[in-house]
Design a protein around this motif. Sequence first.
Motif, PDB file in Angstrom:
ATOM      1  N   THR A   1       8.794  -5.147   6.203  1.00  0.00           N
ATOM      2  CA  THR A   1       8.163  -3.846   6.389  1.00  0.00           C
ATOM      3  C   THR A   1       8.571  -3.257   7.735  1.00  0.00           C
ATOM      4  O   THR A   1       9.199  -3.922   8.551  1.00  0.00           O
ATOM      5  CB  THR A   1       6.628  -3.982   6.335  1.00  0.00           C
ATOM      6  N   THR A   2       8.187  -2.010   7.945  1.00  0.00           N
ATOM      7  CA  THR A   2       8.506  -1.353   9.209  1.00  0.00           C
ATOM      8  C   THR A   2       7.835  -2.082  10.371  1.00  0.00           C
ATOM      9  O   THR A   2       6.673  -2.490  10.272  1.00  0.00           O
ATOM     10  CB  THR A   2       8.037   0.112   9.184  1.00  0.00           C
ATOM     11  N   LEU A   3       8.571  -2.273  11.445  1.00  0.00           N
ATOM     12  CA  LEU A   3       8.031  -2.949  12.619  1.00  0.00           C
ATOM     13  C   LEU A   3       6.842  -2.173  13.173  1.00  0.00           C
ATOM     14  O   LEU A   3       6.890  -0.946  13.291  1.00  0.00           O
ATOM     15  CB  LEU A   3       9.106  -3.078  13.697  1.00  0.00           C
ATOM     16  N   LEU A   4       5.771  -2.897  13.495  1.00  0.00           N
ATOM     17  CA  LEU A   4       4.592  -2.242  14.070  1.00  0.00           C
ATOM     18  C   LEU A   4       4.942  -1.645  15.432  1.00  0.00           C
ATOM     19  O   LEU A   4       5.716  -2.238  16.190  1.00  0.00           O
ATOM     20  CB  LEU A   4       3.452  -3.251  14.244  1.00  0.00           C
ATOM     21  N   PRO A   5       4.377  -0.513  15.775  1.00  0.00           N
ATOM     22  CA  PRO A   5       4.595   0.028  17.126  1.00  0.00           C
ATOM     23  C   PRO A   5       3.969  -0.892  18.174  1.00  0.00           C
ATOM     24  O   PRO A   5       3.090  -1.702  17.864  1.00  0.00           O
ATOM     25  CB  PRO A   5       3.877   1.385  17.075  1.00  0.00           C
ATOM     26  N   LYS A   6       4.435  -0.788  19.385  1.00  0.00           N
ATOM     27  CA  LYS A   6       3.930  -1.653  20.459  1.00  0.00           C
ATOM     28  C   LYS A   6       2.413  -1.542  20.615  1.00  0.00           C
ATOM     29  O   LYS A   6       1.756  -2.498  21.029  1.00  0.00           O
ATOM     30  CB  LYS A   6       4.610  -1.281  21.783  1.00  0.00           C
ATOM     31  N   SER A   7       1.850  -0.388  20.271  1.00  0.00           N
ATOM     32  CA  SER A   7       0.398  -0.220  20.371  1.00  0.00           C
ATOM     33  C   SER A   7      -0.343  -1.098  19.361  1.00  0.00           C
ATOM     34  O   SER A   7      -1.552  -1.296  19.479  1.00  0.00           O
ATOM     35  CB  SER A   7       0.021   1.243  20.153  1.00  0.00           C
ATOM     36  N   GLY A   8       0.373  -1.628  18.353  1.00  0.00           N
ATOM     37  CA  GLY A   8      -0.240  -2.496  17.355  1.00  0.00           C
ATOM     38  C   GLY A   8      -0.035  -3.975  17.632  1.00  0.00           C
ATOM     39  O   GLY A   8      -0.342  -4.801  16.788  1.00  0.00           O
ATOM     40  N   TRP A   9       0.500  -4.284  18.816  1.00  0.00           N
ATOM     41  CA  TRP A   9       0.696  -5.686  19.189  1.00  0.00           C
ATOM     42  C   TRP A   9      -0.525  -6.186  19.944  1.00  0.00           C
ATOM     43  O   TRP A   9      -0.998  -5.547  20.882  1.00  0.00           O
ATOM     44  CB  TRP A   9       1.940  -5.840  20.069  1.00  0.00           C
ATOM     45  N   PHE A  10      -1.048  -7.332  19.517  1.00  0.00           N
ATOM     46  CA  PHE A  10      -2.257  -7.880  20.126  1.00  0.00           C
ATOM     47  C   PHE A  10      -1.894  -8.572  21.442  1.00  0.00           C
ATOM     48  O   PHE A  10      -0.765  -9.016  21.636  1.00  0.00           O
ATOM     49  CB  PHE A  10      -2.925  -8.876  19.173  1.00  0.00           C
ATOM     50  N   PHE A  11      -2.879  -8.678  22.332  1.00  0.00           N
ATOM     51  CA  PHE A  11      -2.613  -9.260  23.646  1.00  0.00           C
ATOM     52  C   PHE A  11      -2.443 -10.776  23.554  1.00  0.00           C
ATOM     53  O   PHE A  11      -2.836 -11.414  22.570  1.00  0.00           O
ATOM     54  CB  PHE A  11      -3.749  -8.927  24.623  1.00  0.00           C
ATOM     55  N   THR A  12      -1.854 -11.359  24.572  1.00  0.00           N
ATOM     56  CA  THR A  12      -1.683 -12.808  24.669  1.00  0.00           C
ATOM     57  C   THR A  12      -2.255 -13.303  25.993  1.00  0.00           C
ATOM     58  O   THR A  12      -2.415 -12.522  26.939  1.00  0.00           O
ATOM     59  CB  THR A  12      -0.203 -13.220  24.575  1.00  0.00           C
ATOM     60  N   LEU A  13      -2.554 -14.582  26.043  1.00  0.00           N
ATOM     61  CA  LEU A  13      -3.053 -15.230  27.255  1.00  0.00           C
ATOM     62  C   LEU A  13      -2.008 -16.233  27.722  1.00  0.00           C
ATOM     63  O   LEU A  13      -1.506 -17.032  26.918  1.00  0.00           O
ATOM     64  CB  LEU A  13      -4.382 -15.942  26.971  1.00  0.00           C
ATOM     65  N   THR A  14      -1.666 -16.191  29.014  1.00  0.00           N
ATOM     66  CA  THR A  14      -0.622 -17.086  29.538  1.00  0.00           C
ATOM     67  C   THR A  14      -1.122 -17.824  30.784  1.00  0.00           C
ATOM     68  O   THR A  14      -0.710 -17.522  31.912  1.00  0.00           O
ATOM     69  CB  THR A  14       0.653 -16.296  29.873  1.00  0.00           C
TER      70      THR A  14
END
Length: 376
Positions: free
Chosen positions: A179-192
């Motif tokens: 499918t179409t790649l989600l926009p960056k606004s649809g990327w969930f945060f990560t913990l590092t």
Amino acid sequence: MKKFAKIDKERLLLGIAAPVLAVVAAFVVTSLVLLATGKEPFQAFQIMASYGLKSDSQVYILNKATTYYLAGLAVAIGFRMNLFNIGVDGQYRLAAFFAAVVGGMVNLPGILEIPLIVIVSMLVGAMWAGIAGLLKVTRGVSEVIATIMLNSIATAIIAYLLQPGMLANLNSNTNSVQTTLLPKSGWFFTLTPNPAAGPIEGFIVVALLAGVGYWFVLSRTRFGFDLRTVGQSESAAEASGVNVKRMIVTSMLISGAVAGLVGMPALLNEAHQYSTEFPTGIGFTGIAVALLGRNHPVGIAIGALLWGFLDRTSNWLEFNGYDKEIVGVIQGVIVLSVVIAYEVVRRYGVGRQQRRVGEQLAAAARAQGQQQEVAA
């Protein structure tokens, strides 16, 4: 007070005895299997422990456990209602597919994009599970058969729509359909916390909140009480005024909505699109995790972490000369051991209660006989 303290102590001991017995049984059976294949069992366990405790392995296990935990919760909701929702696998895949399609069609701010994707996924999962609930209450179709069939139908729908010219595109570089790649606004945060170990997927926070919500609804609300009552006895629930048919449909809807969350870590934190490589089979893992955790949110979390640990160490065992399939054997043995151990402990507890009641009745009969003798 001493009597109640004694009963609580016995209940606690029985609760601890079941998982301890299961672990011991799984350890013994797995050791025998390893010995039968000509391998040293203690060396295998040492290899698994040393590799599984590395920092990058811990991150991997947490990320895997997040998905397994959500799948376990989805299955456990049905179990508490005495419903066997085998359809979590189809529900989360269909939900993730349509969520990816909708998310790829819009480009909203993150505060709107991510909730939209999650809500779409939960709605699709609830709708797909609700079909099985409606079939059960209107036509008497077993939810086991209905959800198995719906898994196959979901796979067919995805295969039909996941084609170039339909709702997907062909990636010429990888020759995969997605499918179409989600926009960056649809990327969930990560913990590092440890950059060398890699990022922890932020959806673990959602999984924790889902676990708290599961505990609160089932333990602290009227709905949860009705749900557990229907699961134990439909006739008793009807006698107390509970609409059993409505509870069945509602439980399947909630189970499906939680199943819709299962694919979100892979979609929002990892791939950011749905493709032919999207993970499958997680719903069936959720059944094992729910059984292992006895449908309790903390127990399900432990089961999810254990499954993540076994997934992580399976490749390393193979690298060290062990058959990779031995981990599958370990997983099966653990589930069987847990089921058998809890049943053995449950029957032992029921037997003790029956003997205690018999002793009390006998004591009361003796006291009554003595009173009659005195009166005579």
